[in-house]
Design an enzyme around this catalytic site. Structure first.
Site, PDB file in Angstrom:
ATOM      1  N   PRO A   2       0.821  -1.224   0.000  1.00  0.00           N
ATOM      2  CA  PRO A   2       0.000   0.000   0.000  1.00  0.00           C
ATOM      3  C   PRO A   2       0.851   1.268   0.000  1.00  0.00           C
ATOM      4  CG  PRO A   2      -0.866  -1.585   1.545  1.00  0.00           C
ATOM      5  CD  PRO A   2       0.437  -2.137   1.048  1.00  0.00           C
ATOM      6  N   GLU A   3       0.433   2.232  -0.789  1.00  0.00           N
ATOM      7  CA  GLU A   3       1.136   3.510  -0.882  1.00  0.00           C
ATOM      8  C   GLU A   3       0.235   4.598  -0.290  1.00  0.00           C
ATOM      9  OE1 GLU A   3       2.736   3.957  -4.878  1.00  0.00           O
ATOM     10  OE2 GLU A   3       2.636   1.805  -5.179  1.00  0.00           O
ATOM     11  N   LYS A  53       3.215   6.131   4.998  1.00  0.00           N
ATOM     12  CA  LYS A  53       2.481   4.868   4.932  1.00  0.00           C
ATOM     13  C   LYS A  53       2.118   4.333   6.316  1.00  0.00           C
ATOM     14  CE  LYS A  53       4.981   3.657   0.705  1.00  0.00           C
ATOM     15  NZ  LYS A  53       5.838   2.661   0.064  1.00  0.00           N
ATOM     16  N   HIS A  99      -5.317 -15.871   9.765  1.00  0.00           N
ATOM     17  CA  HIS A  99      -4.365 -14.766   9.613  1.00  0.00           C
ATOM     18  C   HIS A  99      -4.754 -13.539  10.444  1.00  0.00           C
ATOM     19  CE1 HIS A  99      -2.302 -17.062   6.607  1.00  0.00           C
ATOM     20  NE2 HIS A  99      -3.416 -17.204   5.914  1.00  0.00           N
ATOM     21  N   ARG A 117       1.556 -12.384   5.445  1.00  0.00           N
ATOM     22  CA  ARG A 117       3.021 -12.522   5.462  1.00  0.00           C
ATOM     23  C   ARG A 117       3.664 -11.982   6.728  1.00  0.00           C
ATOM     24  NH1 ARG A 117       5.423 -11.295  -0.379  1.00  0.00           N
ATOM     25  NH2 ARG A 117       7.211 -12.286   0.603  1.00  0.00           N
ATOM     26  N   ARG A 265      12.541  -3.500  -8.703  1.00  0.00           N
ATOM     27  CA  ARG A 265      11.095  -3.332  -8.817  1.00  0.00           C
ATOM     28  C   ARG A 265      10.653  -3.274 -10.278  1.00  0.00           C
ATOM     29  NH1 ARG A 265       8.702  -1.703  -4.109  1.00  0.00           N
ATOM     30  NH2 ARG A 265       6.916  -2.627  -5.167  1.00  0.00           N
TER      31      ARG A 265
END
Ligand code: ZN
Length: 275
Positions: A2-3, A53, A99, A117, A265
């Site tokens: 997420p940005e 962020k 999770h 993760r 990237r």
């Protein structure tokens, strides 16, 4: 990951759902998220802020819950203000599922922290410490053209890599860096210090444009991003160059977008238009 537009979308929804609520109980299901409930139980939520962020849920007693969702962290709210139970399939394992690592039980519902993760983190800190910590300037907030120009003029790094350096500019990640550079017709590999004034201004404006577009569409859910209402953003259907390799460039209509890796990237560009 997420940005800025994704985390800002989370922030706005949290403000809508949990601002003014009181924390009744903290449930830790994974010892990795080792939070001391002492400063948060019984406290009222008086603000939701974002620093690049990172999110900060501010409490009345001057403590804050800081959260960075990193790659796959998700904050999902369920309560009377949000009765829909149709969750995005991107909430892997569902609610509450295998999770779900932390649950904040509030007096108006529950806030779940899911993370497949587990790169994301949650900390409880003194609210004043957040303000005294140094935060890089952010687009749409306190990033000025003067600072941006001066930053670029001092760096020989590839412009795309510099745009994504969170210690210099807050909030721009891979998706929006790719789109802003195509919009400004600048080669992602250019040395930052070689952009002229006109290009620098154009790139500055392009960054604002793509981030605003990201916000308008509620962020990008091409990976695991979901909003606190359990839905997905839509910017992934409106990206300009990101993810469009093999498609014809919309500027020149002559060349197909190509993909290569820069700083590890995925980088998308038109080799004809972006110089
Ligand atoms: Zn082109």
């Amino acid at each position: 990951m997420p940005e800025l537009p994704e985390v800002e979308t989370i922030r706005m929804q949290l403000e809508k759902y949990i601002l003014g609520a009181r924390i009744k109980k903290l449930e830790i299901r994974n010892k990795k998220y080792n939070l001391d409930p002492k400063h948060i139980i019984g406290q009222k939520i008086i603000g939701i802020r974002r620093f690049a962020k990172q999110l900060s849920i501010d409490l009345y007693n001057n403590y804050s819950i800081m959260i960075h969702v990193k790659m796959t962290g998700q904050l999902i709210y369920r309560g009377p203000k949000l009765k829909i139970n149709n969750l995005s399939k991107k909430v892997i394992g569902g609610l509450d599922g295998k999770h779900t690592h932390v649950v904040f039980h509030l007096d108006n519902g529950d806030l779940y922290y899911n993370d497949v993760r587990q790169f994301g983190w949650i900390k409880i800190v003194n609210s004043e410490k957040i303000l005294s910590d140094k935060h890089a300037p952010e687009p749409l907030k306190d990033l000025t053209l003067e600072y941006f120009s001066s930053l670029l003029s001092k760096s020989k790094r590839n412009i795309k890599v510099l745009l994504m350096d969170q210690s210099k500019i807050g909030g721009i990640g891979n998706i929006y860096a790719n789109d802003a550079l195509w919009l400004a017709k600048i080669n992602p590999k250019r040395s930052s210090n070689l952009l002229n004034n006109q290009e620098t201004k154009l790139l500055f404006d392009s960054i604002e444009k793509v981030l605003k577009s990201g916000l308008k569409f509620g962020g990008s859910s091409e990976s695991s991003f979901v909003t606190p209402d359990g839905k997905e953003g839509e910017y992934q259907n409106h990206t300009l160059v990101y993810g469009h390799q093999g498609e014809l460039c919309k500027y020149c209509k002559k060349t197909k977008f190509e993909k290569f890796f820069l700083g590890g990237r995925g980088t998308y560009w038109c080799k004809l238009c972006q110089i």
